[in-house]
Design a protein around this motif. Structure first.
Motif, PDB file in Angstrom:
ATOM      1  N   ALA A 146       6.157  -6.678 -12.131  1.00 16.51           N
ATOM      2  CA  ALA A 146       5.872  -5.268 -12.439  1.00 16.51           C
ATOM      3  C   ALA A 146       5.558  -4.483 -11.166  1.00 16.51           C
ATOM      4  CB  ALA A 146       4.710  -5.170 -13.422  1.00 16.51           C
ATOM      5  N   ALA A 147       4.762  -5.058 -10.276  1.00 14.36           N
ATOM      6  CA  ALA A 147       4.419  -4.374  -9.028  1.00 14.36           C
ATOM      7  C   ALA A 147       5.661  -4.177  -8.158  1.00 14.36           C
ATOM      8  CB  ALA A 147       3.352  -5.170  -8.272  1.00 14.36           C
ATOM      9  N   PHE A 148       6.490  -5.207  -8.045  1.00 16.43           N
ATOM     10  CA  PHE A 148       7.708  -5.112  -7.242  1.00 16.43           C
ATOM     11  C   PHE A 148       8.632  -4.022  -7.784  1.00 16.43           C
ATOM     12  CE2 PHE A 148      12.087  -6.031  -6.236  1.00 16.43           C
ATOM     13  CZ  PHE A 148      12.052  -6.365  -4.887  1.00 16.43           C
ATOM     14  N   ARG A 149       8.862  -4.030  -9.090  1.00 21.01           N
ATOM     15  CA  ARG A 149       9.759  -3.038  -9.695  1.00 21.01           C
ATOM     16  C   ARG A 149       9.290  -1.613  -9.404  1.00 21.01           C
ATOM     17  NH1 ARG A 149      13.624  -5.148 -12.930  1.00 21.01           N
ATOM     18  NH2 ARG A 149      13.260  -7.223 -13.812  1.00 21.01           N
ATOM     19  N   TYR A 150       7.993  -1.387  -9.483  1.00 24.13           N
ATOM     20  CA  TYR A 150       7.435  -0.055  -9.257  1.00 24.13           C
ATOM     21  C   TYR A 150       7.453   0.329  -7.777  1.00 24.13           C
ATOM     22  CZ  TYR A 150       4.108   3.818  -9.456  1.00 24.13           C
ATOM     23  OH  TYR A 150       3.502   5.037  -9.339  1.00 24.13           O
ATOM     24  N   GLU A 191       4.451   9.625  -6.610  1.00 28.43           N
ATOM     25  CA  GLU A 191       3.370   9.426  -7.578  1.00 28.43           C
ATOM     26  C   GLU A 191       2.197   8.660  -6.971  1.00 28.43           C
ATOM     27  OE1 GLU A 191       3.290   8.330 -12.220  1.00 28.43           O
ATOM     28  OE2 GLU A 191       4.315   6.840 -10.965  1.00 28.43           O
ATOM     29  N   TRP A 192       2.478   7.705  -6.099  1.00 30.92           N
ATOM     30  CA  TRP A 192       1.396   6.858  -5.577  1.00 30.92           C
ATOM     31  C   TRP A 192       1.150   7.006  -4.084  1.00 30.92           C
ATOM     32  CZ3 TRP A 192       2.633   3.149  -1.922  1.00 30.92           C
ATOM     33  CH2 TRP A 192       3.952   2.726  -1.851  1.00 30.92           C
ATOM     34  N   GLN A 193       2.080   7.550  -3.332  1.00 36.31           N
ATOM     35  CA  GLN A 193       1.903   7.665  -1.881  1.00 36.31           C
ATOM     36  C   GLN A 193       1.390   9.059  -1.551  1.00 36.31           C
ATOM     37  OE1 GLN A 193       5.195   6.226   0.431  1.00 36.31           O
ATOM     38  NE2 GLN A 193       4.349   7.032   2.320  1.00 36.31           N
ATOM     39  N   SER A 194       0.155   9.130  -1.103  1.00 37.66           N
ATOM     40  CA  SER A 194      -0.535  10.407  -0.935  1.00 37.66           C
ATOM     41  C   SER A 194       0.126  11.360   0.059  1.00 37.66           C
ATOM     42  CB  SER A 194      -1.986  10.162  -0.528  1.00 37.66           C
ATOM     43  OG  SER A 194      -2.034   9.459   0.709  1.00 37.66           O
ATOM     44  N   SER A 195       0.847  10.838   1.029  1.00 34.81           N
ATOM     45  CA  SER A 195       1.430  11.705   2.056  1.00 34.81           C
ATOM     46  C   SER A 195       2.757  12.333   1.657  1.00 34.81           C
ATOM     47  CB  SER A 195       1.627  10.911   3.348  1.00 34.81           C
ATOM     48  OG  SER A 195       2.567   9.865   3.132  1.00 34.81           O
ATOM     49  N   LEU A 196       3.306  11.965   0.497  1.00 37.82           N
ATOM     50  CA  LEU A 196       4.641  12.428   0.118  1.00 37.82           C
ATOM     51  C   LEU A 196       4.626  13.610  -0.833  1.00 37.82           C
ATOM     52  CD1 LEU A 196       6.823   9.247  -0.459  1.00 37.82           C
ATOM     53  CD2 LEU A 196       6.680  10.726   1.530  1.00 37.82           C
ATOM     54  N   ARG A 245      -3.821   1.276  -9.894  1.00 40.95           N
ATOM     55  CA  ARG A 245      -4.461   2.005 -10.991  1.00 40.95           C
ATOM     56  C   ARG A 245      -3.419   2.608 -11.940  1.00 40.95           C
ATOM     57  NH1 ARG A 245      -7.664   3.599  -6.648  1.00 40.95           N
ATOM     58  NH2 ARG A 245      -6.708   5.676  -6.563  1.00 40.95           N
ATOM     59  N   ILE A 246      -2.351   3.146 -11.364  1.00 39.81           N
ATOM     60  CA  ILE A 246      -1.281   3.730 -12.176  1.00 39.81           C
ATOM     61  C   ILE A 246      -0.651   2.645 -13.045  1.00 39.81           C
ATOM     62  CG2 ILE A 246       1.051   4.737 -12.073  1.00 39.81           C
ATOM     63  CD1 ILE A 246       0.027   6.231  -9.498  1.00 39.81           C
ATOM     64  N   ALA A 293      -1.916  -0.246 -13.945  1.00 39.23           N
ATOM     65  CA  ALA A 293      -2.896  -0.749 -14.918  1.00 39.23           C
ATOM     66  C   ALA A 293      -2.992   0.203 -16.118  1.00 39.23           C
ATOM     67  CB  ALA A 293      -4.266  -0.905 -14.270  1.00 39.23           C
ATOM     68  N   SER A 294      -2.949   1.508 -15.866  1.00 38.14           N
ATOM     69  CA  SER A 294      -3.040   2.464 -16.969  1.00 38.14           C
ATOM     70  C   SER A 294      -1.816   2.397 -17.865  1.00 38.14           C
ATOM     71  CB  SER A 294      -3.230   3.892 -16.434  1.00 38.14           C
ATOM     72  OG  SER A 294      -2.036   4.373 -15.855  1.00 38.14           O
ATOM     73  N   ARG A 295      -0.683   2.037 -17.319  1.00 39.82           N
ATOM     74  CA  ARG A 295       0.550   1.917 -18.118  1.00 39.82           C
ATOM     75  C   ARG A 295       0.590   0.624 -18.902  1.00 39.82           C
ATOM     76  NH1 ARG A 295       4.754   4.479 -13.726  1.00 39.82           N
ATOM     77  NH2 ARG A 295       3.817   6.549 -13.824  1.00 39.82           N
ATOM     78  N   GLU A 296      -0.012  -0.418 -18.331  1.00 36.89           N
ATOM     79  CA  GLU A 296      -0.057  -1.718 -19.024  1.00 36.89           C
ATOM     80  C   GLU A 296      -1.036  -1.667 -20.183  1.00 36.89           C
ATOM     81  OE1 GLU A 296       1.402  -4.981 -18.099  1.00 36.89           O
ATOM     82  OE2 GLU A 296       2.814  -3.676 -17.055  1.00 36.89           O
ATOM     83  N   GLY A 297      -2.129  -0.891 -20.011  1.00 36.17           N
ATOM     84  CA  GLY A 297      -3.177  -0.840 -21.029  1.00 36.17           C
ATOM     85  C   GLY A 297      -2.796   0.100 -22.113  1.00 36.17           C
TER      86      GLY A 297
END
Length: 134
Positions: A7-11, A20-25, A127-128, A130-134
């Motif tokens: 799951a981590a690799f795919r994302y 969505e996850w990289q603050s500088s972009l 965190r992103i 984990a929120s999708r898995e839950g």
């Protein structure tokens, strides 16, 4: 991360997810229907106006992924290794920023700041996910 290495690799290996996850972009330019693959190329627009061109240089599903990026006289690499552990996975990031000529000093400064930023960004990705898995 509280998800599997798969799951981590795919994302994380999909450039379309990065803003969505990289603050500088601010944005990523990659065809919407293009699946991640070895040799994939894209460009990014960062919050500070840098517009690097990147390429996936390692793509070993659920184990390893790496990129190289270039912008003017600056080059950067980022490599991620994925390992399943109890309750999720471990993502190990390594990278390097280098510059030529007038870009050597700014690249060195960026390299010093990069490890904390990458760690914070990966925590956000966790965190992103984990929120999708839950």
């Amino acid at each position: 991360m509280p998800v599997s290495a798969e799951a981590a690799f795919r994302y994380l290996s999909d450039p379309r997810n990065r803003p969505e996850w990289q603050s500088s972009l601010l944005s990523v330019a990659v065809p919407a229907d293009e699946e991640p693959h070895l040799g994939q190329t894209w460009s990014e627009t960062t919050a500070v106006g840098v517009r690097p061109h990147l390429e996936t240089t390692v793509f070993e599903p659920f184990r390893a992924w790496a990129e190289t990026g270039h912008w003017r006289g600056v080059s950067a690499t980022l490599a991620l290794q994925f390992t399943d552990v109890a309750g999720g996975c471990r993502v190990r990031a390594t990278g390097e920023v280098s510059g030529q000529g007038a870009w050597a000093v700014p690249a060195g400064a960026a390299g010093l700041l990069a490890s904390k930023a990458i760690a914070a960004d990966l925590r956000k990705a966790g965190r992103i996910l984990a929120s999708r898995e839950g």
